[in-house]
Design an enzyme around this catalytic site. Structure first.
Site, PDB file in Angstrom:
ATOM      1  N   LEU A   9       0.847  -1.197   0.000  1.00 34.88           N
ATOM      2  CA  LEU A   9       0.000   0.000   0.000  1.00 34.88           C
ATOM      3  C   LEU A   9       0.880   1.245   0.000  1.00 34.88           C
ATOM      4  CD1 LEU A   9      -2.627  -1.131   2.677  1.00 34.88           C
ATOM      5  CD2 LEU A   9      -2.617  -1.540   0.200  1.00 34.88           C
ATOM      6  N   GLY A  12      -0.797   6.658  -0.139  1.00 38.83           N
ATOM      7  CA  GLY A  12      -1.061   7.747   0.803  1.00 38.83           C
ATOM      8  C   GLY A  12      -0.381   9.056   0.412  1.00 38.83           C
ATOM      9  N   ARG A  16       2.222  14.389   6.398  1.00 35.59           N
ATOM     10  CA  ARG A  16       3.083  14.816   7.508  1.00 35.59           C
ATOM     11  C   ARG A  16       4.546  15.024   7.081  1.00 35.59           C
ATOM     12  NH1 ARG A  16       0.778   9.978  11.183  1.00 35.59           N
ATOM     13  NH2 ARG A  16       0.134   9.274   9.107  1.00 35.59           N
ATOM     14  N   GLU A 157      -7.649   1.707  15.945  1.00 33.03           N
ATOM     15  CA  GLU A 157      -6.794   2.853  15.639  1.00 33.03           C
ATOM     16  C   GLU A 157      -6.725   3.775  16.850  1.00 33.03           C
ATOM     17  OE1 GLU A 157      -4.868   3.254  12.714  1.00 33.03           O
ATOM     18  OE2 GLU A 157      -5.536   1.187  12.865  1.00 33.03           O
ATOM     19  N   TYR A 368      43.765  19.855 -13.081  1.00 34.04           N
ATOM     20  CA  TYR A 368      42.468  19.460 -13.606  1.00 34.04           C
ATOM     21  C   TYR A 368      42.701  18.550 -14.801  1.00 34.04           C
ATOM     22  CZ  TYR A 368      38.101  19.229 -16.032  1.00 34.04           C
ATOM     23  OH  TYR A 368      36.993  18.728 -16.663  1.00 34.04           O
ATOM     24  N   TYR A 389      37.848  22.406 -22.813  1.00 34.18           N
ATOM     25  CA  TYR A 389      36.601  23.087 -23.189  1.00 34.18           C
ATOM     26  C   TYR A 389      36.924  24.380 -23.914  1.00 34.18           C
ATOM     27  CZ  TYR A 389      31.903  25.067 -22.358  1.00 34.18           C
ATOM     28  OH  TYR A 389      30.651  25.603 -22.495  1.00 34.18           O
ATOM     29  N   SER A 407      55.591  21.029 -14.817  1.00 34.47           N
ATOM     30  CA  SER A 407      54.633  21.730 -13.964  1.00 34.47           C
ATOM     31  C   SER A 407      53.984  22.892 -14.706  1.00 34.47           C
ATOM     32  CB  SER A 407      55.343  22.284 -12.721  1.00 34.47           C
ATOM     33  OG  SER A 407      55.726  21.212 -11.900  1.00 34.47           O
TER      34      SER A 407
HETATM   35  C1  UD1 Z   1      -1.736   2.157   9.590  1.00 33.87           C
HETATM   36  C2  UD1 Z   1      -2.679   1.212  10.340  1.00 33.87           C
HETATM   37  C3  UD1 Z   1      -2.254   1.174  11.815  1.00 33.87           C
HETATM   38  C4  UD1 Z   1      -0.806   0.695  11.889  1.00 33.87           C
HETATM   39  C5  UD1 Z   1       0.135   1.563  11.024  1.00 33.87           C
HETATM   40  C6  UD1 Z   1       1.500   0.909  10.940  1.00 33.87           C
HETATM   41  C7  UD1 Z   1      -4.899   1.308   9.275  1.00 33.87           C
HETATM   42  C8  UD1 Z   1      -6.278   1.861   9.365  1.00 33.87           C
HETATM   43  N1  UD1 Z   1      -4.059   1.680  10.241  1.00 33.87           N
HETATM   44  O1  UD1 Z   1      -1.856   3.458  10.150  1.00 33.87           O
HETATM   45  O2  UD1 Z   1      -3.090   0.272  12.528  1.00 33.87           O
HETATM   46  O3  UD1 Z   1      -0.358   0.722  13.238  1.00 33.87           O
HETATM   47  O4  UD1 Z   1      -0.391   1.667   9.670  1.00 33.87           O
HETATM   48  O5  UD1 Z   1       2.435   1.728  10.301  1.00 33.87           O
HETATM   49  O6  UD1 Z   1      -4.636   0.545   8.383  1.00 33.87           O
HETATM   50  N2  UD1 Z   1      -2.478   3.958   2.067  1.00 33.87           N
HETATM   51  C9  UD1 Z   1      -3.026   3.769   0.815  1.00 33.87           C
HETATM   52  N3  UD1 Z   1      -4.297   4.234   0.571  1.00 33.87           N
HETATM   53  C10 UD1 Z   1      -5.038   4.890   1.513  1.00 33.87           C
HETATM   54  C11 UD1 Z   1      -4.452   5.075   2.790  1.00 33.87           C
HETATM   55  C12 UD1 Z   1      -3.177   4.596   3.041  1.00 33.87           C
HETATM   56  O7  UD1 Z   1      -2.400   3.189  -0.065  1.00 33.87           O
HETATM   57  O8  UD1 Z   1      -6.163   5.275   1.204  1.00 33.87           O
HETATM   58  C13 UD1 Z   1      -1.103   3.456   2.331  1.00 33.87           C
HETATM   59  C14 UD1 Z   1      -0.121   4.538   2.718  1.00 33.87           C
HETATM   60  O9  UD1 Z   1       0.554   5.028   1.573  1.00 33.87           O
HETATM   61  C15 UD1 Z   1       0.818   3.813   3.661  1.00 33.87           C
HETATM   62  C16 UD1 Z   1      -0.033   2.676   4.232  1.00 33.87           C
HETATM   63  O10 UD1 Z   1      -1.161   2.564   3.417  1.00 33.87           O
HETATM   64  O11 UD1 Z   1       1.931   3.238   2.990  1.00 33.87           O
HETATM   65  C17 UD1 Z   1      -0.464   3.016   5.658  1.00 33.87           C
HETATM   66  O12 UD1 Z   1      -1.169   4.240   5.637  1.00 33.87           O
HETATM   67  P1  UD1 Z   1      -0.906   5.376   6.728  1.00 33.87           P
HETATM   68  O13 UD1 Z   1      -1.772   6.527   6.433  1.00 33.87           O
HETATM   69  O14 UD1 Z   1       0.538   5.604   6.901  1.00 33.87           O
HETATM   70  O15 UD1 Z   1      -1.529   4.606   8.001  1.00 33.87           O
HETATM   71  P2  UD1 Z   1      -1.165   4.794   9.510  1.00 33.87           P
HETATM   72  O16 UD1 Z   1      -1.923   5.959  10.050  1.00 33.87           O
HETATM   73  O17 UD1 Z   1       0.290   4.779   9.701  1.00 33.87           O
HETATM   74 CA    CA Z   2       2.162   4.861   8.387  1.00 31.14          CA
END
Ligand code: UD1
Ligand code: CA
Length: 472
Positions: A9, A12, A16, A157, A368, A389, A407
């Site tokens: 995944l 995101g 932050r 969460e 150089y 150059y 030199s």
């Molecule tokens: C998530 C977990 C949390 C865990 C933590 C570990 C959930 C709801 N929560 O929280 O329990 O402790 O990871 O690091 O799953 N992403 C997508 N699509 C989205 C949202 C997120 O691809 O719509 C991807 C992000 O790019 C990331 C990963 O999923 O790589 C986790 O998402 P992030 O927003 O970092 O979740 P956390 O708040 O860290």
């Molecule tokens: Ca995360």
């Protein structure tokens, strides 16, 4: 059970990070966050890898194509949560075997731990397993809720947790293994009834548990492996932890690292036993360093090959081959395409690029060297400049074997100096010098006798000149 599918995944926003670049493309130890995750995944040999992309789609897709060409990508247009991202990735996927889901922002996770996690999941014949660890500061992570018998119930969460639940230090890593068929059924049942109004993948655990399926929380000993990177503070923390891990590995392999806290070795670099690295050095990219070589202090090598017994002191080198027993530095800058033959020497305040130096040749001081080929056993005198150059184009200079460049020579390219030839110090060489000749390219000296006494009468110089006359 066969590992059918790995879903990473990585859609995101990484809000932050406050960055124009996708979070998963930020790098530590020479790899992107996503690159570390895919390297760990590589270790477990899945049949298919699917990366969910979203924020900065173009950049992330291009990166995946480069570092993991067999992986496919799925586009998540709206970020509706980890559950939604998983739904998209599962569409059209096999419901056989095991599916592993993991986040793209956990660079510390090792292939070994992933393999052990999968073994535990398959060994226990669980429908779903989540990788967990006890974190001294669990703030921000999902918490693992177990029943009185220590069995996994669900994941909550932080934002949705009660005050009591927030005291739990066992956290969700975001890494899960599922029976693919069970996941396919449960993922359709998740809802967005939570504080963020998102579809949480974590809810699948509770859904399966309530359906009477066996679910397990499998705990890792070392919590640092599951640290997620959400901001630049965590980026620096994981960089330092990875640095220590990599340094420890190389020291156990026989590398001497004088000061591990100031030595940065990328995960992609390789070292041999009996290499010594002095403080403040960085060994980056695909650099390899052979046995007996001494690197540093304060040296940065990027994509270099350093052969046996070479020494590189206080220098910077990029895309450079440093031959056996070569010495470089201090204060040498070697740029792209430099090739130093065995036993060559390149000394203080020398800059080189796109140049090849033969066995035993020396460029000891203040030069150089650009776009040049230098033969074996030649000496390039101090302050020689390869004038490559003309203001528009770059030109090549060839220097033969056993040449002596005086030199402060300017070698104005294109120009060629034959084997065994010399140039007179201070020459501007614009014509080829044949083998065995000396090229003299400078005005003949004339002395104007008495000039100081006439033009600078009374000065300290004039007085010294007078006194010298009297001394005879
Ligand atoms: C998530 C977990 C949390 C865990 C933590 C570990 C959930 C709801 N929560 O929280 O329990 O402790 O990871 O690091 O799953 N992403 C997508 N699509 C989205 C949202 C997120 O691809 O719509 C991807 C992000 O790019 C990331 C990963 O999923 O790589 C986790 O998402 P992030 O927003 O970092 O979740 P956390 O708040 O860290
Ligand atoms: Ca995360």
């Amino acid at each position: 059970m066969a590992l059918e599918t790995v879903i990473v995944l990585a859609a995101g926003e990484g809000t932050r990070m406050k960055s124009g670049q996708a979070k998963v493309l930020h790098s530590v130890a020479g790899r992107s966050l996503l690159g570390h995750v895919l390297a760990a995944v590589d270790h477990i040999n899945p049949s298919t890898i699917c990366v969910v992309v979203g924020a900065n789609r173009i950049g992330v897709e291009a990166h995946v194509a480069e570092i993991s060409p067999s992986a496919t990508t799925v586009f998540q247009e709206k970020r509706n949560g980890t559950g939604h991202a998983t739904q998209l990735a599962l569409a059209g996927k096999s419901t056989r075997g095991t599916t592993l889901v993991l986040p793209g922002d956990t660079p510390m996770l090792t292939g070994q731990s992933l393999a052990a996690f999968l073994d535990a999941h398959n060994g226990g014949k669980f429908s779903a397993s989540v990788l967990t660890a006890q974190h001294p500061d669990p703030t921000g992570y999902g918490r693992i809720i177990r029943d009185a018998n220590d069995e996994l119930l669900r994941i909550v969460e932080e934002r949705d947790a009660t005050d009591d639940e927030r005291f739990i230090v066992e956290i969700n890593s975001g890494v899960y293994a599922f029976d693919s068929a069970k996941l396919a059924g449960a993922i359709e049942q998740i809802t967005n009834s939570n504080s963020q109004g998102e579809l949480y993948l974590t809810d699948v655990i509770e859904i399966l548990k309530n359906a009477g399926e066996s679910v397990a929380a499998i705990m890792l000993e070392d919590f640092t492996e599951i640290l997620g990177v959400n901001d630049r503070v965590q980026l620096a923390e994981t960089a330092a932890l990875l640095r220590d891990r990599i340094n420890d590995q190389w020291m156990r392999e026989g590398v001497t690292i004088i000061d591990p806290t100031t030595t940065w070795i990328d995960a992609t670099a390789t070292l041999s036993s009996d290499v010594t690295i002095h403080p403040g050095s960085a060994i980056l990219g695909t650099t390899s360093v052979a046995t007996g070589a001494v690197i540093g202090p304060r040296t940065t090598l990027t994509n270099c090959v350093v052969k046996e017994g070479a020494a590189v002191l206080e220098s910077i080198a990029l895309d450079t081959l440093i031959g056996e027993a070569v010495t470089v530095g201090p204060f040498t800058y070697l740029r792209r395409g430099t090739v130093l033959g065995d036993s060559a020497k390149v000394g203080a305040f020398v800059e080189m690029k796109n140049s090849t130096v033969g066995t035993g040749s020396k460029i000891p001081h203040l030069s150089y060297v650009g776009d040049a080929t230098i033969g074996d056993g030649s000496n390039i005198g101090a302050a020689t400049i390869f004038v490559n150059y003309d203001g528009v184009d770059k030109h090549h200079t060839t220097v033969g074997d056993h040449v002596r460049i005086g030199s402060d020579t300017m070698l104005v390219a294109p120009v060629s100096i034959g084997d065994g030839a010399y140039t007179a110090a201070g020459s501007v060489i614009t014509e080829d010098v044949p083998a065995g000749a000396i090229g003299v390219g400078r005005a003949k000296q004339r002395n104007v006798i008495g000039w100081v006494l006439r033009k600078r009468a009374g000065s300290k110089s004039a007085q010294a000149a007078e006194a010298s006359k009297k001394k005879g």
